[in-house]
Design a protein around this motif. Structure first.
Motif, PDB file in Angstrom:
ATOM      1  N   GLU A   1      96.768 -10.960  53.809  1.00  0.00           N
ATOM      2  CA  GLU A   1      97.770 -11.396  52.837  1.00  0.00           C
ATOM      3  C   GLU A   1      97.319 -12.616  52.027  1.00  0.00           C
ATOM      4  O   GLU A   1      98.084 -13.143  51.218  1.00  0.00           O
TER       5      GLU A   1
ATOM      6  N   TYR B   1     103.951 -13.447  48.314  1.00  0.00           N
ATOM      7  CA  TYR B   1     104.167 -12.577  49.474  1.00  0.00           C
ATOM      8  C   TYR B   1     105.223 -11.501  49.236  1.00  0.00           C
ATOM      9  O   TYR B   1     105.701 -10.884  50.188  1.00  0.00           O
TER      10      TYR B   1
ATOM     11  N   GLY C   1     106.822  -8.173  48.943  1.00  0.00           N
ATOM     12  CA  GLY C   1     106.475  -6.857  49.442  1.00  0.00           C
ATOM     13  C   GLY C   1     105.608  -6.840  50.683  1.00  0.00           C
ATOM     14  O   GLY C   1     105.287  -5.749  51.192  1.00  0.00           O
ATOM     15  N   GLU C   2     105.218  -7.994  51.186  1.00  0.00           N
ATOM     16  CA  GLU C   2     104.387  -8.028  52.386  1.00  0.00           C
ATOM     17  C   GLU C   2     105.214  -7.671  53.621  1.00  0.00           C
ATOM     18  O   GLU C   2     106.372  -8.046  53.735  1.00  0.00           O
ATOM     19  N   ARG C   3     104.562  -6.991  54.551  1.00  0.00           N
ATOM     20  CA  ARG C   3     105.243  -6.540  55.762  1.00  0.00           C
ATOM     21  C   ARG C   3     105.238  -7.606  56.853  1.00  0.00           C
ATOM     22  O   ARG C   3     106.206  -7.750  57.601  1.00  0.00           O
ATOM     23  N   PHE C   4     104.141  -8.358  56.964  1.00  0.00           N
ATOM     24  CA  PHE C   4     103.977  -9.256  58.103  1.00  0.00           C
ATOM     25  C   PHE C   4     104.160 -10.734  57.755  1.00  0.00           C
ATOM     26  O   PHE C   4     104.249 -11.573  58.646  1.00  0.00           O
TER      27      PHE C   4
ATOM     28  N   GLU D   1     106.615 -13.271  55.590  1.00  0.00           N
ATOM     29  CA  GLU D   1     107.877 -13.295  54.863  1.00  0.00           C
ATOM     30  C   GLU D   1     108.326 -14.731  54.618  1.00  0.00           C
ATOM     31  O   GLU D   1     108.018 -15.640  55.406  1.00  0.00           O
TER      32      GLU D   1
ATOM     33  N   SER E   1     104.966 -10.580  68.206  1.00  0.00           N
ATOM     34  CA  SER E   1     104.919  -9.864  66.930  1.00  0.00           C
ATOM     35  C   SER E   1     103.676 -10.264  66.140  1.00  0.00           C
ATOM     36  O   SER E   1     102.974 -11.215  66.473  1.00  0.00           O
TER      37      SER E   1
ATOM     38  N   ARG F   1     104.154 -11.024  62.957  1.00  0.00           N
ATOM     39  CA  ARG F   1     104.846 -11.583  61.792  1.00  0.00           C
ATOM     40  C   ARG F   1     104.613 -13.082  61.678  1.00  0.00           C
ATOM     41  O   ARG F   1     104.313 -13.765  62.652  1.00  0.00           O
TER      42      ARG F   1
ATOM     43  N   GLN G   1      95.282  -5.617  62.996  1.00  0.00           N
ATOM     44  CA  GLN G   1      95.536  -5.355  61.580  1.00  0.00           C
ATOM     45  C   GLN G   1      94.218  -5.175  60.826  1.00  0.00           C
ATOM     46  O   GLN G   1      94.058  -4.245  60.033  1.00  0.00           O
TER      47      GLN G   1
ATOM     48  N   GLU H   1      97.886   0.358  58.282  1.00  0.00           N
ATOM     49  CA  GLU H   1      97.735  -1.064  58.594  1.00  0.00           C
ATOM     50  C   GLU H   1      98.667  -1.536  59.697  1.00  0.00           C
ATOM     51  O   GLU H   1      98.313  -2.426  60.484  1.00  0.00           O
ATOM     52  N   GLU H   2      99.836  -0.935  59.798  1.00  0.00           N
ATOM     53  CA  GLU H   2     100.827  -1.387  60.773  1.00  0.00           C
ATOM     54  C   GLU H   2     100.686  -0.712  62.126  1.00  0.00           C
ATOM     55  O   GLU H   2     101.449  -1.022  63.051  1.00  0.00           O
TER      56      GLU H   2
END
Length: 326
Positions: A96, A238, A240-243, A245, A277, A279, A312, A322-323
């Protein structure tokens, strides 16, 4: 297609976490060296060159030695040590970090996994340097606290020894007092800074989790950006980033209004809140005058700060979702 993976150093803290994250996946097969041949250099070299991907969870010198044993041009390597984090011929494994970094990792055969503290620091600072809000030569300070698992088996044993007389009863311990922490080079280079920050790391009496903070005197910065300017730049970086936020302005305001010990207090701002996680959550706090700010990242030092990021990166390098496993 099933990809074969060798975790060199699988018995260590990070290695065990990576193996746990890969368990049960049908697209990956983790292979291990025969315990009877663990110290056999030829057997180790054969395994390092005979799999699709290697994850190195070793001290720096041992990682360099392992990389030197890999002669295959097709084996992909994720290194979790500090050895290659600023090497120009290795991709830096923070997907990211920029709009192109994910693609860079996906095309690489050599990826260096970021350090846990640098992951939080770079996430907060790099977008602001890139946006021109923080000048590259601006003096920065980063304060951070991590769970004791970040210190490996030695520190874990010290904090978990029973009775405490055989270990430590410290609730909090500052370290890095020489101002020469090994994470500083990657913090500076990958944030786009001209100088290393002053880094004040510490460890607390909790096993896992991390809080990284960058305080800013906005009035002293060219253009005197507001806390909202910082927030908007991070939101763009960031989106649209999944990990990774960014906490909402509403949540941030609610946290600022909470008094510790007040009725109904919920300790949401906790370095352990993302444990287990991959995240990371970012926060921008500002004073009423808009002249000061505190940028904060919360992450699991063994998750997004280590094993989660390694998985990842492995997924990206192998062309897998990726997830997956995260």
């Amino acid at each position: 297609m099933t990809h074969t993976i060798f975790i060199d150093g699988e018995a260590g803290t990070t290695g065990l976490q990576i193996r746990e994250r890969l368990a049960g996946r049908s697209d990956l097969q983790v292979v291990s060296i025969d315990p009877a041949r663990r110290k056999d250099a030829d057997a180790r070299a054969e395994l390092l060159n005979g799999v699709d991907a290697v994850v190195l969870c070793l001290p720096d010198d041992a990682s360099r030695e392992a990389v030197g044993l890999i002669t295959s041009s097709t084996v992909k390597v994720v290194d979790a040590s500090t050895a290659y984090r600023t090497a120009p011929d290795w991709a830096y494994g923070f997907a990211e970090m920029s709009a192109t970094q994910r693609e860079t990792i996906g095309k690489a055969t050599r990826v260096s996994n970021p350090g846990c503290y640098p992951t939080g620091f770079i996430a907060l600072v790099r977008p602001l340097v890139a946006a021109g809000l923080i000048p590259a030569d601006f003096p920065l300070t980063v304060n951070a606290i991590s769970g004791y698992s970040g210190g490996g088996k030695g520190l874990i044993g010290e904090f978990e020894s029973q009775p405490a007389a055989t270990g430590t009863d410290d609730a909090f311990r500052a370290y890095g007092l020489t101002l020469a922490h090994k994470h500083l080079p990657e913090m500076q280079i990958h944030s786009g800074l001209a100088h290393p920050p002053v880094f004040a790391p510490s460890v607390g009496r909790f096993a896992q989790g991390m809080l990284v903070e960058v305080p800013l005197q906005l009035w002293a910065m060219p253009g005197a950006p507001s806390p909202r300017d910082l927030y908007d730049a991070l939101a763009r970086a960031y989106a649209g980033e999944r990990f990774v936020e960014l906490a909402s302005l509403t949540e941030t305001a609610e946290l600022q209004s909470v008094r510790a010990g007040a009725a109904g207090y919920v300790p949401a701002f906790d370095p352990q809140s993302l444990n287990g996680s991959n995240r990371m959550r970012l926060f921008v706090f500002g004073n009423a005058a808009g002249t000061q700010a505190r940028l904060v990242a919360i992450l699991d030092n063994l998750g997004k700060g280590a094993s989660g990021a390694a998985v990842q990166n492995l997924n990206l390098m192998l062309g897998l979702p990726e997830e997956a496993g995260l």
